[in-house]
Design a protein around this motif. Sequence first.
Motif, mmCIF file in Angstrom:
data_model
loop_
_atom_site.group_PDB
_atom_site.id
_atom_site.type_symbol
_atom_site.label_atom_id
_atom_site.label_comp_id
_atom_site.label_asym_id
_atom_site.label_seq_id
_atom_site.Cartn_x
_atom_site.Cartn_y
_atom_site.Cartn_z
ATOM 1 N N PHE A 33 70.923 50.150 16.802
ATOM 2 C CA PHE A 33 69.368 49.867 16.968
ATOM 3 C C PHE A 33 69.390 48.489 16.316
ATOM 4 C CE2 PHE A 33 65.294 49.397 15.067
ATOM 5 C CZ PHE A 33 64.335 50.149 15.868
ATOM 6 N N LEU A 34 68.944 47.439 17.168
ATOM 7 C CA LEU A 34 69.141 46.337 16.829
ATOM 8 C C LEU A 34 67.636 45.796 16.429
ATOM 9 C CD1 LEU A 34 71.418 43.326 17.987
ATOM 10 C CD2 LEU A 34 68.996 42.856 18.120
ATOM 11 N N ARG A 35 67.533 44.912 15.439
ATOM 12 C CA ARG A 35 66.690 44.166 15.143
ATOM 13 C C ARG A 35 66.891 42.499 15.115
ATOM 14 N NH1 ARG A 35 64.403 45.935 9.097
ATOM 15 N NH2 ARG A 35 62.978 44.342 9.933
ATOM 16 N N THR A 36 65.980 42.018 15.721
ATOM 17 C CA THR A 36 66.241 40.560 15.993
ATOM 18 C C THR A 36 66.231 39.519 14.583
ATOM 19 O OG1 THR A 36 63.899 40.034 16.674
ATOM 20 C CG2 THR A 36 65.436 40.385 18.265
ATOM 21 N N THR A 37 65.785 40.249 13.688
ATOM 22 C CA THR A 37 65.771 39.502 12.194
ATOM 23 C C THR A 37 67.084 39.775 11.616
ATOM 24 O OG1 THR A 37 64.637 41.280 11.279
ATOM 25 C CG2 THR A 37 63.335 39.399 11.997
ATOM 26 N N TRP A 87 57.914 31.413 12.471
ATOM 27 C CA TRP A 87 58.707 32.668 12.398
ATOM 28 C C TRP A 87 59.486 32.990 13.516
ATOM 29 C CZ3 TRP A 87 60.175 36.353 9.380
ATOM 30 C CH2 TRP A 87 60.377 37.632 9.683
ATOM 31 N N GLY A 88 60.760 32.391 13.462
ATOM 32 C CA GLY A 88 61.796 32.589 14.679
ATOM 33 C C GLY A 88 63.127 31.944 14.183
ATOM 34 N N ILE A 89 64.097 31.921 15.006
ATOM 35 C CA ILE A 89 65.532 31.462 14.724
ATOM 36 C C ILE A 89 65.555 29.956 14.691
ATOM 37 C CG2 ILE A 89 67.816 31.810 15.305
ATOM 38 C CD1 ILE A 89 67.385 34.531 16.100
ATOM 39 N N PRO A 90 66.017 29.198 13.639
ATOM 40 C CA PRO A 90 66.080 27.662 14.056
ATOM 41 C C PRO A 90 67.091 27.316 14.834
ATOM 42 C CG PRO A 90 66.314 28.339 11.646
ATOM 43 C CD PRO A 90 66.335 29.780 12.447
ATOM 44 N N LEU A 91 66.911 26.546 15.788
ATOM 45 C CA LEU A 91 67.567 25.693 16.704
ATOM 46 C C LEU A 91 68.920 25.146 15.878
ATOM 47 C CD1 LEU A 91 65.608 23.880 19.359
ATOM 48 C CD2 LEU A 91 66.477 26.207 19.342
ATOM 49 N N PRO A 92 70.168 25.651 16.353
ATOM 50 C CA PRO A 92 71.215 25.101 15.477
ATOM 51 C C PRO A 92 71.485 23.550 15.564
ATOM 52 C CG PRO A 92 71.991 26.124 17.615
ATOM 53 C CD PRO A 92 70.458 26.305 17.303
ATOM 54 N N PHE A 93 70.963 22.797 16.491
ATOM 55 C CA PHE A 93 71.001 21.462 16.656
ATOM 56 C C PHE A 93 69.722 20.640 16.265
ATOM 57 C CE2 PHE A 93 70.679 23.604 20.538
ATOM 58 C CZ PHE A 93 69.219 23.499 21.022
ATOM 59 N N ASP A 151 62.170 43.569 18.498
ATOM 60 C CA ASP A 151 61.801 42.265 18.930
ATOM 61 C C ASP A 151 60.950 41.709 17.972
ATOM 62 O OD1 ASP A 151 61.603 39.734 20.080
ATOM 63 O OD2 ASP A 151 60.738 40.531 21.795
ATOM 64 N N GLU A 152 61.325 40.936 16.871
ATOM 65 C CA GLU A 152 60.473 40.967 15.510
ATOM 66 C C GLU A 152 60.001 39.188 15.471
ATOM 67 O OE1 GLU A 152 62.500 42.666 12.491
ATOM 68 O OE2 GLU A 152 62.825 44.579 13.443
ATOM 69 N N HIS A 153 60.368 38.358 16.293
ATOM 70 C CA HIS A 153 59.827 36.902 15.978
ATOM 71 C C HIS A 153 58.720 36.716 16.917
ATOM 72 C CE1 HIS A 153 64.386 36.180 14.644
ATOM 73 N NE2 HIS A 153 63.685 36.360 13.455
ATOM 74 N N GLY A 154 58.078 35.578 16.757
ATOM 75 C CA GLY A 154 57.481 34.910 17.745
ATOM 76 C C GLY A 154 55.823 35.173 16.879
ATOM 77 N N PHE A 173 80.130 53.020 30.244
ATOM 78 C CA PHE A 173 78.637 52.938 30.516
ATOM 79 C C PHE A 173 77.867 52.248 29.458
ATOM 80 C CE2 PHE A 173 74.376 55.068 31.102
ATOM 81 C CZ PHE A 173 73.999 54.308 32.138
ATOM 82 N N TYR A 174 77.469 51.174 29.427
ATOM 83 C CA TYR A 174 76.476 50.634 28.249
ATOM 84 C C TYR A 174 74.879 50.290 28.921
ATOM 85 C CZ TYR A 174 74.874 46.593 25.398
ATOM 86 O OH TYR A 174 74.362 45.894 24.578
ATOM 87 N N LEU A 175 74.202 50.870 28.256
ATOM 88 C CA LEU A 175 72.518 50.836 28.654
ATOM 89 C C LEU A 175 71.680 50.371 27.319
ATOM 90 C CD1 LEU A 175 70.532 51.817 30.973
ATOM 91 C CD2 LEU A 175 70.334 53.851 29.913
ATOM 92 N N THR A 176 70.751 49.816 27.912
ATOM 93 C CA THR A 176 69.951 49.200 26.991
ATOM 94 C C THR A 176 68.510 49.348 27.246
ATOM 95 O OG1 THR A 176 69.443 47.190 28.112
ATOM 96 C CG2 THR A 176 71.488 47.040 26.500
ATOM 97 N N THR A 177 67.566 49.551 26.429
ATOM 98 C CA THR A 177 66.194 49.613 26.520
ATOM 99 C C THR A 177 65.771 48.132 26.236
ATOM 100 O OG1 THR A 177 65.459 50.062 24.363
ATOM 101 C CG2 THR A 177 66.030 51.834 25.820
ATOM 102 N N PRO A 178 64.402 47.749 26.619
ATOM 103 C CA PRO A 178 63.918 46.787 25.978
ATOM 104 C C PRO A 178 63.909 46.583 24.352
ATOM 105 C CG PRO A 178 62.643 47.338 27.610
ATOM 106 C CD PRO A 178 63.669 48.418 27.435
ATOM 107 N N ILE A 179 63.898 45.549 23.726
ATOM 108 C CA ILE A 179 63.744 45.698 22.155
ATOM 109 C C ILE A 179 62.219 45.642 22.246
ATOM 110 C CG2 ILE A 179 65.880 45.175 21.216
ATOM 111 C CD1 ILE A 179 65.159 42.268 21.392
ATOM 112 N N TYR A 180 61.594 46.503 21.714
ATOM 113 C CA TYR A 180 60.188 46.432 21.627
ATOM 114 C C TYR A 180 59.343 45.526 20.494
ATOM 115 C CZ TYR A 180 61.522 50.673 24.208
ATOM 116 O OH TYR A 180 61.853 51.336 25.220
ATOM 117 N N TYR A 181 58.338 44.900 20.767
ATOM 118 C CA TYR A 181 57.533 44.291 19.746
ATOM 119 C C TYR A 181 57.407 44.909 18.793
ATOM 120 C CZ TYR A 181 57.177 40.044 23.192
ATOM 121 O OH TYR A 181 57.695 39.340 24.002
ATOM 122 N N VAL A 182 57.160 44.410 17.510
ATOM 123 C CA VAL A 182 56.738 45.325 16.323
ATOM 124 C C VAL A 182 55.125 44.835 15.887
ATOM 125 C CG1 VAL A 182 58.903 45.370 15.250
ATOM 126 C CG2 VAL A 182 57.781 43.446 14.781
#
Length: 645
Positions: free
Chosen positions: A95-99, A215-221, A53-56, A8-17
């Motif tokens: 606990f995952l952080r998008t950064t 403030w985000g993840i650069p596009l690789p291309f 959820d830390e970007h944007g 069983f794999y359960l996720t919550t939303p990642i909350y905005y900081v």
Amino acid sequence: MSLSSRTFYLTTPIYYVNAVPHLGHAYTTLIADTMCRYRRLAGDRVHFLTGTDEHGDKIAQAAAKAGETPQAYADRIAGAFRDTWRRLGISNDDFLRTTEPRHQAIVQAILQKLHDAGEIYFGEYGGNYCYGCERFYTDKELVDGKCPDHQTPPTFIKEQNYFFRMSRHQEWLVQHIEAHPDFIRPERYRNEVLAFLRDPLEDLCISRPKSRLQWGIPLPFDESYVTYVWFDALINYVSALGLPRSEPFETFWPHAQHLIAKDILKPHGIYWPTMLKAAGLPLYRHLNVHGYWSLAGGKMSKSIGNVVEALALADKYGHDAFRYFLMREMTFGLDANFSEDAFVARLNADLANDLGNLVSRATTMMVNFAGSVVPGPGAPSVEESEVRAALEKARAEVDDAMEEFAFQRALIAIWEFVGAVNRYVDTTAPWVLAKDPAKRGRLDTVLYTLAEALRCLSVLLAAFLPKTTEQIREILGLGGFPIRLADLAWGAVKPGITVQKAPALFPRIETGNPLPLTPPLSPKGERMKVRGERQGEGARITIEEFSRIDLRVGEVVAAEKVEKAKRLLKLTVKVGAEVRTLVAGIAEYYAPADLIGKKVVVVANLEPATLMGMESDGMVLAASEGQDLALIVLDRDLPPGAKVK
Ligand code: MSP
């Protein structure tokens, strides 16, 4: 259906900081915690993920406002989420952080894959953009030209960007949802997504020029762009496990279930499955969607002005009480109101009264009548079989309810068992047995049954009220032992174990302000005028006050005259799983035989009263005018126990 899958794999939303943890975040995280605890008790291999959820734009703006760099700001608020979950006893495995680099690397890998596969193209787009939501709105979605969530007019933006060919996957998605009715549940949200998919789906803009947002993840291309925050955020569910072929991905991803509230249905119900499909990744199994909490007023609640303060009540009244209230009050999928009054009322009625009293009276009797040692049982009689049947019923219902995230239903089922054990104490009256040495054997059976009932209750409650469960188990000398649902088999308590007297698990909260259900009397005994009262009508009460009265459908299964009381009938009424005795002053209006089978309305949470030496557990509603009286009956069939609102 049973909980058959063993992983069983359960996720919550990642909350905005951009905001500190509040009631809404806590609800989702708490129910996820309960679900994961339950599955662990069932012996399943569980992985429970939450994060931030830390970007944007939103975060960059909030950081600027706080005078901090986005990273320092994100570190601080992510820390607040982590600490809150630790304090509330949340059992997340990750606990995952998008950064974090582990996330960024996988977001870039997936973007590159989609780009290589021709799923992403470069184009120009002009549209109405809401900065609050960080997305473009179609004209149809705007309400009076404004963003429906923020009530602000959008900004028209025209720029070159990268687009994900989401429209390509529209037909496939509709077919998938239709072929898998429980892909999005409850059904109302599945229908909502399908309704949305009736209109042509546009491609999704997945980049922001760095000139506008850094403030985000650069596009690789293309280094001059960063990734749109939703495209970045949704991938967290995969990046927390790793890429395909990694052990965690292969173990858990095939069993993924997401838990969200209705506010983020569209990204999860539409963007995410099409992204997964385009990237050649398997879809998640279920999207479980709950409703929204809003704050209701009320006498005590004046102080709760916002959802952050509502969460602070967890510390004020105890974490288990808070968990209980949230899960008991909200029907999964529907909206609910939070008020301190309603919270305290439930705490007093269900936790202090029903559960706390049971544990305290049962253990006190074991200490007083058996010297704290659980005696060996004699042959069971019908009362003991009833307790065991009630346990089996509760267990099956909880299993069923948990399959559908129906936490409320699960708790109602457990409380029916609590009610059955409380009635068992009343009917067997151990304090009477204890006075008669000839009844020692029977007393031992009753005390053993109570010890075993408490132990089973601790297992049933373990996922819902973890702290209380530990307390109950300490009292029974089982503290620290692992708990499994398999332990619900009757008979595991071995005679001879030592039991302690229970402390008050949930002390009653004295509000000092009992809610007046009848208008107050003046010192002279006249009825005082109540604010808002109109001539000729009763005093106005609030919705909260009314909701304290538990009205239920009851089915009359037996009725008889009461000797020497010409107005009274003794009714046996089925209310849900319970069978109650009610004494009603209706003998002059109804013959007993006419009442059998009638579905009436019962006040179910009235303090029992004694009439002519008989205990009446509840009241039947009737209307009367002059000499006439009529019972309130249902004009359509509903099962006994249905709530009357
Ligand atoms: N960062 C996005 C989610 C990305 S997931 C890939 C986001 N964050 S949020 O901080 O706004 O959290 C939204 C979620 O918080 C809701 O879906 C719900 O789980 C919870 N809630 C926030 N307020 C809520 C209520 N008032 N009531 C119930 N839950 C709510 O959206």
